[in-house]
Design an enzyme around this catalytic site. Structure first.
Site, PDB file in Angstrom:
ATOM      1  N   SER A   2       1.169  -1.062  -0.484  1.00 23.01           N
ATOM      2  CA  SER A   2       0.337  -0.218  -0.174  1.00 23.01           C
ATOM      3  C   SER A   2       1.219   1.270  -0.274  1.00 23.01           C
ATOM      4  O   SER A   2       2.372   1.152   0.571  1.00 23.01           O
ATOM      5  CB  SER A   2      -0.891   0.309   1.555  1.00 23.01           C
TER       6      SER A   2
ATOM      7  N   TYR B  60      -1.741   0.237  10.371  1.00 22.10           N
ATOM      8  CA  TYR B  60      -2.355  -0.942   9.342  1.00 22.10           C
ATOM      9  C   TYR B  60      -1.099  -0.766   8.170  1.00 22.10           C
ATOM     10  O   TYR B  60      -0.988  -1.377   7.831  1.00 22.10           O
ATOM     11  CB  TYR B  60      -3.839  -0.192   8.825  1.00 22.10           C
TER      12      TYR B  60
ATOM     13  N   LYS C 190       1.512  -2.902   6.681  1.00 22.95           N
ATOM     14  CA  LYS C 190       2.283  -3.663   5.206  1.00 22.95           C
ATOM     15  C   LYS C 190       3.417  -3.403   5.543  1.00 22.95           C
ATOM     16  O   LYS C 190       4.420  -3.881   4.594  1.00 22.95           O
ATOM     17  CB  LYS C 190       1.848  -2.563   4.487  1.00 22.95           C
TER      18      LYS C 190
END
Length: 341
Positions: free
Chosen positions: A124, A148, A152
Site C-alpha cells: 500500500s 494498518y 504493510k
C-alpha cells in the site's frame, strides 16, 4: 500448476481473479470471508465462464494452509489477505498485527516448506506515511503512521529479509494508491461494511439513497479547490498490474517494489463533479474538519512499473466513476442487493 490467491474474494482480489482466469491461469482462492463475500466468487465464475477452486481457510490456521499446499500443485502466490481499515487498525492494533503479520508469516513458512518461492504481495502507498513531496517514487522514505500501514511496511521488511536469506525467492511488492471503480459488467465491485471509509463508495451510496450527504474532510488545503488530492486508479487497471507482476516473478529472481497508480492527482471535488457528470445528478455534501494525518496532495510516479513490468493504467476518472455507479445501482445493498427500478 496453479496460482494461489489469498483474499481472492475481496474487492481487488476478485477483480484480479477475473484477469487471471481470462489470461488462462488455473487459480485457487483462499479466503476466510471475514471482510468479503463468497458471492463474489460466484460472480467471477459467471463473468469469465471459467471454473476456480475456493478454499474457505484462515491463513492463521497453519494446518489448513498446509492442507491446501498438499492438495494442489502451486506455482506462485498472490497475497491479498489482510485487514484493511485504517481507523479500525488504530482502535484494534493487536488485532491487525496478529492477523496481517502473523498470517503472512504462516503463509511464507508453508511456501518455504513446499518450495514455492514466487510471491506478489499486496502492499500500500500507506507505507510512505505523511510525505507531501510529489510525485511519490519507490525511493521515497518509508514512514507508515498507523497500524494498518505499519503491518504493510513490516511485511515488506520481512519479505526483504526472506529474500536476503534465500536468493531463490522472487517477490514483487505492489504499493497501491487509491483503487476505485468496478468491473464493467456491474457484477462485482467494492462492498464495504457500514459507512464507507473511501470516497467513491461514499459518493455512490449517497447517490443511491443509502446515505444522506457526502462528508468532505477539509476544504482549506493548499490545492486548487482546497480539498485533498489523491491518485485514483481503476481496480481493473490495478488487477492487470498483478498479472504483469506475476509474469515478472515467474521469470526472474529478486525483490522489487512498484507503485501502482496513474500519476495523476484529482481533488475530492474534482472526483465528485466527475461523478455528477457521469450520472447527471447533483450529490449533496457537507464540509467537515480535516482528518488527522491527511496530507494535501499525494500521487504516484508509476514509471518504474511501466519500464520494469510493462504496465500502465489506462482508464480515466470518468470510467472509474461510471463503473463504480453501475455496480452500486445494480447492487444497492452490495452482493445481496437488487437492481434499481
Amino acid at each position: 500448476m496453479a496460482i494461489l490467491v489469498t483474499g481472492g474474494s475481496g474487492f481487488i482480489g476478485s477483480h484480479t481473479c477475473i484477469e487471471l482466469l481470462n489470461a488462462g491461469y488455473e487459480i485457487i482462492v483462499l479466503d476466510n470471508l471475514s471482510n468479503s463475500h463468497v458471492e463474489s466468487i460466484e460472480q467471477v465464475r459467471e463473468i469469465t465462464g471459467k471454473s476456480l477452486i475456493f478454499e474457505h481457510v484462515d491463513l492463521l490456521d497453519k494446518n489448513e494452509v498446509m492442507r491446501v499446499f498438499t492438495s494442489y500443485s502451486i506455482e506462485a502466490v498472490i497475497h491479498f489477505a489482510g485487514l484493511k481499515a485504517v481507523g479500525e487498525s488504530v482502535s484494534k492494533p493487536l488485532f491487525y498485527y496478529h492477523n496481517n503479520v502473523a498470517g503472512t508469516l504462516v503463509l511464507c513458512e508453508v511456501m518455504q516448506q513446499f518450495g514455492v518461492k514466487n510471491l506478489v504481495f499486496s502492499s500500500s502507498a500507506t507505507v510512505y506515511g505523511l510525505t507531501d513531496k510529489v510525485p511519490i517514487t519507490e525511493t521515497t522514505p518509508l514512514d507508515a503512521i498507523n497500524p494498518y500501514g505499519r503491518t504493510k511496511l513490516m511485511i515488506e521488511e520481512i519479505l526483504r529479509d526472506l529474500w536476503v536469506s534465500d536468493n531463490e525467492w522472487s517477490i514483487s511488492l505492489l504499493r497501491y494508491f487509491n483503487p476505485i471503480g468496478a468491473h464493467e459488467s456491474g457484477k462485482i465491485g467494492e462492498d464495504p461494511n457500514g459507512i464507507p471509509n473511501n470516497l467513491i463508495p461514499y459518493i455512490t451510496q449517497v447517490a443511491v439513497g443509502k446515505l444522506p450527504k457526502l462528508q468532505v474532510f477539509g476544504d482549506n488545503y493548499e490545492t486548487a479547490d482546497g480539498t485533498g488530492v489523491r491518485d485514483y486508479i481503476h481496480v481493473v487497471d490495478l488487477a492487470k498490474g498483478h498479472l504483469k507482476a506475476l509474469a515478472k516473478v515467474l521469470n526472474s529472481k529478486g525483490i522489487e517494489a512498484y507503485n501502482l497508480g496513474t500519476g495523476i492527482g484529482y481533488s475530492v471535488l474534482q472526483v465528485l463533479h466527475a461523478f455528477e457528470q457521469v450520472i447527471g445528478v447533483k450529490i449533496p455534501f457537507d464540509v467537515c474538519d480535516r482528518r488527522p494525518g491527511d496530507v494535501a496532495i499525494s500521487y504516484a510516479d508509476p514509471s518504474k512499473a511501466q519500464s520494469k513490468l510493462g504496465w500502465k493504467a489506462e482508464k480515466d476518472i470518468y470510467e472509474m466513476c461510471r463503473d463504480a455507479w453501475k455496480w452500486q445501482k445494480n447492487n444497492v445493498n452490495g452482493f445481496r442487493g437488487k437492481v434499481l427500478q
